[in-house]
Structures are given as C-alpha cells and as structure tokens.
Design a protein around this motif. Sequence first.
Motif, PDB file in Angstrom:
ATOM      1  N   LEU A  54       6.981  -1.021  -7.352  1.00 21.21           N
ATOM      2  CA  LEU A  54       6.902   0.416  -7.627  1.00 21.21           C
ATOM      3  C   LEU A  54       8.323   0.928  -7.751  1.00 21.21           C
ATOM      4  CD1 LEU A  54       4.639   3.091  -6.066  1.00 21.21           C
ATOM      5  CD2 LEU A  54       7.111   3.445  -5.965  1.00 21.21           C
TER       6      LEU A  54
ATOM      7  N   ALA B 101      -4.374   6.706  -1.677  1.00 22.42           N
ATOM      8  CA  ALA B 101      -3.573   5.485  -1.586  1.00 22.42           C
ATOM      9  C   ALA B 101      -3.792   4.636  -2.821  1.00 22.42           C
ATOM     10  CB  ALA B 101      -3.933   4.685  -0.338  1.00 22.42           C
TER      11      ALA B 101
ATOM     12  N   THR C 113       4.260   7.084   2.115  1.00 25.27           N
ATOM     13  CA  THR C 113       4.716   5.862   2.788  1.00 25.27           C
ATOM     14  C   THR C 113       4.387   4.639   1.937  1.00 25.27           C
ATOM     15  OG1 THR C 113       2.629   5.491   3.975  1.00 25.27           O
ATOM     16  CG2 THR C 113       4.306   6.828   5.093  1.00 25.27           C
ATOM     17  N   ILE C 114       5.146   3.567   2.151  1.00 22.66           N
ATOM     18  CA  ILE C 114       4.786   2.243   1.637  1.00 22.66           C
ATOM     19  C   ILE C 114       4.761   1.284   2.808  1.00 22.66           C
ATOM     20  CG2 ILE C 114       5.367   0.339   0.095  1.00 22.66           C
ATOM     21  CD1 ILE C 114       6.865   2.266  -1.664  1.00 22.66           C
TER      22      ILE C 114
ATOM     23  N   CYS D  28       4.628  10.787  -3.143  1.00 24.53           N
ATOM     24  CA  CYS D  28       4.605   9.594  -2.289  1.00 24.53           C
ATOM     25  C   CYS D  28       4.864   9.966  -0.828  1.00 24.53           C
ATOM     26  CB  CYS D  28       5.663   8.605  -2.754  1.00 24.53           C
ATOM     27  SG  CYS D  28       5.539   8.158  -4.493  1.00 24.53           S
TER      28      CYS D  28
ATOM     29  N   VAL E  73       4.323   1.746 -11.460  1.00 28.58           N
ATOM     30  CA  VAL E  73       3.773   0.787 -10.513  1.00 28.58           C
ATOM     31  C   VAL E  73       3.039  -0.299 -11.297  1.00 28.58           C
ATOM     32  CG1 VAL E  73       1.775   2.311 -10.122  1.00 28.58           C
ATOM     33  CG2 VAL E  73       2.261   0.457  -8.506  1.00 28.58           C
TER      34      VAL E  73
ATOM     35  N   ARG F  90       0.850  -1.198   0.000  1.00 27.27           N
ATOM     36  CA  ARG F  90       0.000   0.000   0.000  1.00 27.27           C
ATOM     37  C   ARG F  90       0.886   1.248   0.000  1.00 27.27           C
ATOM     38  NH1 ARG F  90      -4.064   0.292   4.767  1.00 27.27           N
ATOM     39  NH2 ARG F  90      -2.125   0.270   5.967  1.00 27.27           N
ATOM     40  N   LEU F  91       0.769   2.031  -1.057  1.00 26.34           N
ATOM     41  CA  LEU F  91       1.457   3.321  -1.134  1.00 26.34           C
ATOM     42  C   LEU F  91       0.462   4.426  -0.787  1.00 26.34           C
ATOM     43  CD1 LEU F  91       3.841   5.241  -2.108  1.00 26.34           C
ATOM     44  CD2 LEU F  91       2.573   5.321  -4.265  1.00 26.34           C
ATOM     45  N   THR F  92       0.755   5.169   0.275  1.00 24.50           N
ATOM     46  CA  THR F  92      -0.035   6.367   0.548  1.00 24.50           C
ATOM     47  C   THR F  92       0.672   7.556  -0.084  1.00 24.50           C
ATOM     48  OG1 THR F  92       1.076   6.742   2.676  1.00 24.50           O
ATOM     49  CG2 THR F  92      -0.957   5.453   2.712  1.00 24.50           C
ATOM     50  N   HIS F  93      -0.118   8.448  -0.656  1.00 26.31           N
ATOM     51  CA  HIS F  93       0.425   9.638  -1.299  1.00 26.31           C
ATOM     52  C   HIS F  93      -0.430  10.835  -0.905  1.00 26.31           C
ATOM     53  CE1 HIS F  93      -2.781   9.386  -4.410  1.00 26.31           C
ATOM     54  NE2 HIS F  93      -2.574   8.080  -4.305  1.00 26.31           N
TER      55      HIS F  93
END
Length: 329
Positions: free
Chosen positions: A172, A165, A317-318, A315, A306, A158-161
């Motif tokens: 990625l 997300a 967090t991952i 970006c 991705v 899960r990438l939060t941006h």
Amino acid sequence: MNETFLAIINPAAGGGRCGERVGAALDRLRAAGIMLETAETSAAGHATQIAREAYGRGYRKFLAVGGDGTSYEIVNGLFPESGSQEGRSQVSGVGSQWASGGAENQIEDQIPTLGFLPLGTGNSFLRDFEDGASGICGLAHAMQALEAQRSRPCDVMRLTHKDGAIYYMNLLSVGFAADVAALRHRRFQGLGQFGYLLSIFLCLARLDRRPFPVRLEGQRDFDSRRCLFLTFNNSKFTGGTMMIAPDAVTDDGLIEYVRWGPIGRMGLIRNLATLYDGTHTRHPLAERQAVRRVEFQLDGPVDVMVDGEVLTLECRTIEVLPSALRVVV
C-alpha cells in the motif's frame, strides 16, 4: 474441506488477453492432475464476492487468473472469513483436549491457499519468487509452481480505515506513486502504457510533496515531515518491475516501511532508475524500517494505491496477520 482449486477468472484482465489465453493454461493444469473448477468475474468487486461465498461452502484452494487486482479482490473475499488473528486466538483457546493437535488442525483448515495464473497487466507479487538466473518467470513460473504443488506461508496486511478494513498481500502506498495511479485511473485509463507515462509526467510537473502523519511501532510521536511517498510493503515489487521495498520478506510477520523525503524534480529524475533496482533506499532522503504496526493521523481521506488498485480512504492503522495465507509460488 474441498481440495479442488476454484479458478476465479477475470476475462477482461490484460486488455482481454486473459480471456483468450486462459483455456490452454487450465487444460495444461488439468492434464497435470490438478482438480479445477472455474468462475468468471463480470464486474469490479465480483471476485471478492465469489471467493467469500466459496470459502463459506468449504473451498480452501483458489487460483487468481488475471493480474494483481484479481488477487487483491480474492484476498478481500477470504479475509476476515478465513480466520483473523482474533478468530485464531479463539480456536487456540479451546479445551486442553485439543492442545496436542486438534486446535492446530482447526487452524490449518481455516488457512486458504492462493495460486496464480498471471494473465493481467500487473503481476508484481510473483516477482519476489522468480529465479532470474533460470529465465523462468511470469506464467511459466506460476504453472511450474502449481504443477509441483510448491506452496509457502504468506503474511496478509490489514488496513483499518474510517469506514472498515481492507486486506492486501503486496503493498500500500501514499504520495507520488498513488498520485500517478489515481491520475491514470481517472483520466487516462484507456491509453495503456502511454497513459501511465503521461500521468508520471503530469505528477512530476506539479510534484506534491506533503505530510502523511504516521507513527511506527515503538515511536512516541507521529512523523509529520513532508515526503515524496510512503509505502507499507509485504513484498518487494510494484508496477511489475519497480523494486520499491528491496528488504521486504513475505513471511516475516512484519510491515516493510519505506519513506522517501521531499526530493526535488531533478533529484527524482536523476534517481528514477534506482526505484527499479532497489538502491533508492540508500538515498540520504530515504528511510526504511520493519515493524508490526503503523498508525495514521490524517486530516481526511487520501488516495492510496493498494495492490495496483486505487482507493480513497481515511487510513487508521496497518497490522500484520502472520502466515494467514499459503501461496503457490
């Protein structure tokens, strides 16, 4: 829950070859006793919508018919709908009468299964599970896995941006690989393999080695050193045959982080072949580490690649959703 596979078909995948070949593949699966329903996509993002709505109607088995991009869209339709870590924690926290199995059953009911019919241009994820010695790969391998009902757990990243997300199951990357993919997507999309080679040549000519400040789990400071690329991987391959993360494991609950420092043009050209056999991680400018969390400290949005898709994101967090998916491989 519905035990039927919903085959989400991107008929345009593989330059339209997917639409031409899918009928025979589905007929073979039905002949093997696999229950199937179908839905075709008509635009970018449509597979995400189809998967999300189907999950809400009780479907838990999905079949990605296309390439890596089709799988990526389906995954983003299933998450967070299928139960993020927060949702699972809530399930796990129910009363003690569930402790001996009820809560576990609820969690299992949430976990979706994803199978594949790789009829698109890029089919990188499946390569982790192919047996090179047998010579069975690609569509033949995927069909055998479906007919044998051969499934296993798979982590989801899960990438939060800045704006929300996204979720992915392959990798990625930022830097050179994303630059090449973005250039091809924006200027040479219709040129096929030649467009890809032209994009590599142009990106080599200008070779932009720059910092992407990141802090890995357990580190005190952000790493702002210049680099050729950073990748954050769940599986080993990208671009079909490039083994960008040879130590990645799809169900270990970890992000496989690979960094290649500011190598020069001639150094990159001399070592380009090592990206295909995974030995680039032995280069003096290369680093790798398996972690559970990554933080970014970017000045603004950057191009990211991705699971074969090109996005521009700021970006943050991952993180890993361990064994959040089952894959038929």
